[in-house]
Design a protein around this motif. Structure first.
Motif, PDB file in Angstrom:
ATOM      1  N   UNK A  48       0.838  -1.212   0.000  1.00 18.59           N
ATOM      2  CA  UNK A  48       0.000   0.000   0.000  1.00 18.59           C
ATOM      3  C   UNK A  48       0.871   1.259   0.000  1.00 18.59           C
ATOM      4  N   UNK A  49       1.827   1.272  -0.909  1.00 16.20           N
ATOM      5  CA  UNK A  49       2.804   2.362  -0.980  1.00 16.20           C
ATOM      6  C   UNK A  49       2.250   3.515  -1.803  1.00 16.20           C
ATOM      7  N   UNK A  50       2.430   4.721  -1.280  1.00 18.47           N
ATOM      8  CA  UNK A  50       1.986   5.923  -1.991  1.00 18.47           C
ATOM      9  C   UNK A  50       3.114   6.565  -2.786  1.00 18.47           C
ATOM     10  N   UNK A  51       4.344   6.498  -2.244  1.00 16.24           N
ATOM     11  CA  UNK A  51       5.482   7.177  -2.870  1.00 16.24           C
ATOM     12  C   UNK A  51       6.699   6.261  -2.851  1.00 16.24           C
ATOM     13  N   UNK A  52       7.365   6.151  -4.014  1.00 14.99           N
ATOM     14  CA  UNK A  52       8.654   5.455  -4.119  1.00 14.99           C
ATOM     15  C   UNK A  52       9.730   6.512  -4.305  1.00 14.99           C
ATOM     16  N   UNK A  53      10.759   6.497  -3.466  1.00 13.29           N
ATOM     17  CA  UNK A  53      11.844   7.451  -3.646  1.00 13.29           C
ATOM     18  C   UNK A  53      12.608   7.124  -4.929  1.00 13.29           C
ATOM     19  N   UNK A  54      13.296   8.120  -5.458  1.00 17.01           N
ATOM     20  CA  UNK A  54      14.076   7.903  -6.676  1.00 17.01           C
ATOM     21  C   UNK A  54      15.161   6.850  -6.437  1.00 17.01           C
ATOM     22  N   UNK A  55      15.788   6.885  -5.258  1.00 23.13           N
ATOM     23  CA  UNK A  55      16.829   5.898  -4.949  1.00 23.13           C
ATOM     24  C   UNK A  55      16.258   4.479  -4.940  1.00 23.13           C
ATOM     25  N   UNK A  56      15.030   4.331  -4.413  1.00 22.26           N
ATOM     26  CA  UNK A  56      14.409   3.010  -4.362  1.00 22.26           C
ATOM     27  C   UNK A  56      14.114   2.492  -5.772  1.00 22.26           C
ATOM     28  N   UNK A  57      13.727   3.374  -6.656  1.00 22.63           N
ATOM     29  CA  UNK A  57      13.448   2.966  -8.037  1.00 22.63           C
ATOM     30  C   UNK A  57      14.693   2.456  -8.745  1.00 22.63           C
ATOM     31  N   UNK A  58      15.848   2.945  -8.325  1.00 20.84           N
ATOM     32  CA  UNK A  58      17.093   2.578  -9.000  1.00 20.84           C
ATOM     33  C   UNK A  58      17.700   1.283  -8.466  1.00 20.84           C
ATOM     34  N   UNK A  59      17.194   0.759  -7.350  1.00 13.65           N
ATOM     35  CA  UNK A  59      17.748  -0.477  -6.807  1.00 13.65           C
ATOM     36  C   UNK A  59      17.437  -1.647  -7.735  1.00 13.65           C
ATOM     37  N   UNK A  60      18.429  -2.430  -8.109  1.00 11.80           N
ATOM     38  CA  UNK A  60      18.172  -3.586  -8.967  1.00 11.80           C
ATOM     39  C   UNK A  60      17.619  -4.755  -8.156  1.00 11.80           C
ATOM     40  N   UNK A  61      16.964  -5.716  -8.793  1.00 11.39           N
ATOM     41  CA  UNK A  61      16.560  -6.926  -8.075  1.00 11.39           C
ATOM     42  C   UNK A  61      17.795  -7.672  -7.603  1.00 11.39           C
ATOM     43  N   UNK A  62      17.649  -8.378  -6.488  1.00 10.20           N
ATOM     44  CA  UNK A  62      18.785  -9.129  -5.958  1.00 10.20           C
ATOM     45  C   UNK A  62      18.316 -10.464  -5.400  1.00 10.20           C
ATOM     46  N   UNK A  63      19.073 -11.514  -5.720  1.00 12.55           N
ATOM     47  CA  UNK A  63      18.788 -12.849  -5.200  1.00 12.55           C
ATOM     48  C   UNK A  63      19.758 -13.212  -4.072  1.00 12.55           C
ATOM     49  N   UNK A  64      20.598 -12.255  -3.656  1.00 14.95           N
ATOM     50  CA  UNK A  64      21.610 -12.570  -2.647  1.00 14.95           C
ATOM     51  C   UNK A  64      21.996 -11.293  -1.902  1.00 14.95           C
ATOM     52  N   UNK A  65      21.090 -10.776  -1.108  1.00 16.01           N
ATOM     53  CA  UNK A  65      21.339  -9.552  -0.354  1.00 16.01           C
ATOM     54  C   UNK A  65      22.094  -9.896   0.923  1.00 16.01           C
ATOM     55  N   UNK A  66      23.168  -9.171   1.173  1.00 18.08           N
ATOM     56  CA  UNK A  66      24.005  -9.396   2.351  1.00 18.08           C
ATOM     57  C   UNK A  66      24.085  -8.108   3.174  1.00 18.08           C
ATOM     58  N   UNK A  67      24.419  -8.209   4.454  1.00 11.26           N
ATOM     59  CA  UNK A  67      24.594  -7.016   5.280  1.00 11.26           C
ATOM     60  C   UNK A  67      25.558  -6.008   4.656  1.00 11.26           C
ATOM     61  N   UNK A  68      25.289  -4.749   4.887  1.00 17.88           N
ATOM     62  CA  UNK A  68      25.967  -3.535   4.397  1.00 17.88           C
ATOM     63  C   UNK A  68      25.481  -3.126   3.011  1.00 17.88           C
ATOM     64  N   UNK A  69      24.669  -3.946   2.342  1.00 18.53           N
ATOM     65  CA  UNK A  69      24.130  -3.548   1.049  1.00 18.53           C
ATOM     66  C   UNK A  69      22.892  -2.668   1.230  1.00 18.53           C
ATOM     67  N   UNK A  70      22.561  -1.908   0.187  1.00 12.16           N
ATOM     68  CA  UNK A  70      21.396  -1.041   0.227  1.00 12.16           C
ATOM     69  C   UNK A  70      20.141  -1.840  -0.110  1.00 12.16           C
ATOM     70  N   UNK A  71      19.071  -1.575   0.655  1.00 13.10           N
ATOM     71  CA  UNK A  71      17.824  -2.312   0.476  1.00 13.10           C
ATOM     72  C   UNK A  71      16.643  -1.347   0.576  1.00 13.10           C
ATOM     73  N   UNK A  72      15.505  -1.703  -0.020  1.00 10.83           N
ATOM     74  CA  UNK A  72      14.307  -0.875   0.149  1.00 10.83           C
ATOM     75  C   UNK A  72      13.621  -1.180   1.478  1.00 10.83           C
ATOM     76  N   UNK A  73      13.105  -0.148   2.105  1.00  8.35           N
ATOM     77  CA  UNK A  73      12.307  -0.309   3.315  1.00  8.35           C
ATOM     78  C   UNK A  73      11.020   0.490   3.166  1.00  8.35           C
ATOM     79  N   UNK A  74       9.959   0.008   3.779  1.00 10.59           N
ATOM     80  CA  UNK A  74       8.673   0.705   3.780  1.00 10.59           C
ATOM     81  C   UNK A  74       8.535   1.417   5.118  1.00 10.59           C
TER      82      UNK A  74
END
Length: 232
Positions: free
Chosen positions: A19-45
């Motif tokens: 139920x998101x109203x706004x996506x930040x520009x940075x969030x739009x630029x994040x690529x899909x990832x199948x292996x996210x590890x600590x210290x990497x950038x991630x989307x949060x709601x």
């Protein structure tokens, strides 16, 4: 614990499921990832800040591994990618975020390693249905005080974990706190009581499914859809 997860949700997936109203520009630029590890950038709601309407949700970007505002440098975040639900309200590293800065961490699934006679076997754990997972998260802001008031702010986050339940206990003793739409609304509510927040992370998780995957997921350099393919 939760030390690796996957998020290959599209922008529309996030908007529809959370139920998101706004996506930040940075969030739009994040690529899909199948292996996210600590210290990497991630989307949060996160709940939108004023003057946005109460209850509105935005998607922002944070570094995985919470860095408290009082930390001398961001390296401490590499050890704070999980926050135990039992102590998050009291631990100095997490209590301010628990009180004021709670978020959802969207995920397509996560990885866990089961220790057996032949070593550790990785599993991909994911929703049994079509809806993505919503991990309970905490977020914080940090900046280098040595650089003065003009230093940029860095957002960081941690995934809340609980004791594993039911069949998940056979794989690992901890699991992410996974929220339903109802418990997610409680978790994000600015006026929620501490007891309600603890109830939200203790509520039954969405139905899960899992299967063994190849050991390539153990190397963070590997990142493609083959990582979640079942192996015998």
């Amino acid at each position: 614990m939760c030390g690796r997860y996957a998020n290959f949700l599209t922008e529309q997936d996030l908007i529809d499921a959370f139920e998101v109203a706004v996506m930040s520009d940075d969030a739009r630029l994040l690529p899909p990832s199948w292996n996210i590890a600590p210290t990497q950038k991630v989307p949060i709601v996160v709940p939108a800040r004023e003057p946005a309407p109460v209850g509105e949700r935005h998607v922002e970007v944070a570094r995985w591994g919470l860095v408290p505002s009082w930390a001398k440098d961001p390296s401490v975040g590499s050890r704070m990618f999980n926050a135990r639900s039992e102590t998050m309200a009291e631990k100095p590293s997490f209590r301010a975020a628990f009180s004021k800065r709670r978020c959802l961490v969207p995920a397509s699934g996560y990885y866990e390693w089961k220790t057996g006679p032949d070593g550790k076997t990785p599993y991909f754990i994911h929703p049994a249905g079509d809806a993505p997972l919503a991990f309970a998260g905490l977020y914080e802001f940090w900046r280098d005080k040595a650089e003065g008031d003009d230093a940029p702010w860095m957002a960081s986050c941690s995934i809340v974990t609980v004791a594993s339940r039911d069949e998940m206990q056979e794989i690992h003793d901890r699991q992410p706190a996974m929220l339903t739409s109802e418990s997610a609304a409680t978790w994000l509510a600015k006026d929620a009581e501490a007891s309600d927040l603890h109830d939200a992370v203790a509520a039954p998780a969405p139905e899960l499914a899992w299967h063994t995957v190849g050991k390539a997921v153990g190397n963070v350099r590997n990142n493609d859809a083959d990582l979640i393919a079942p192996v015998t």
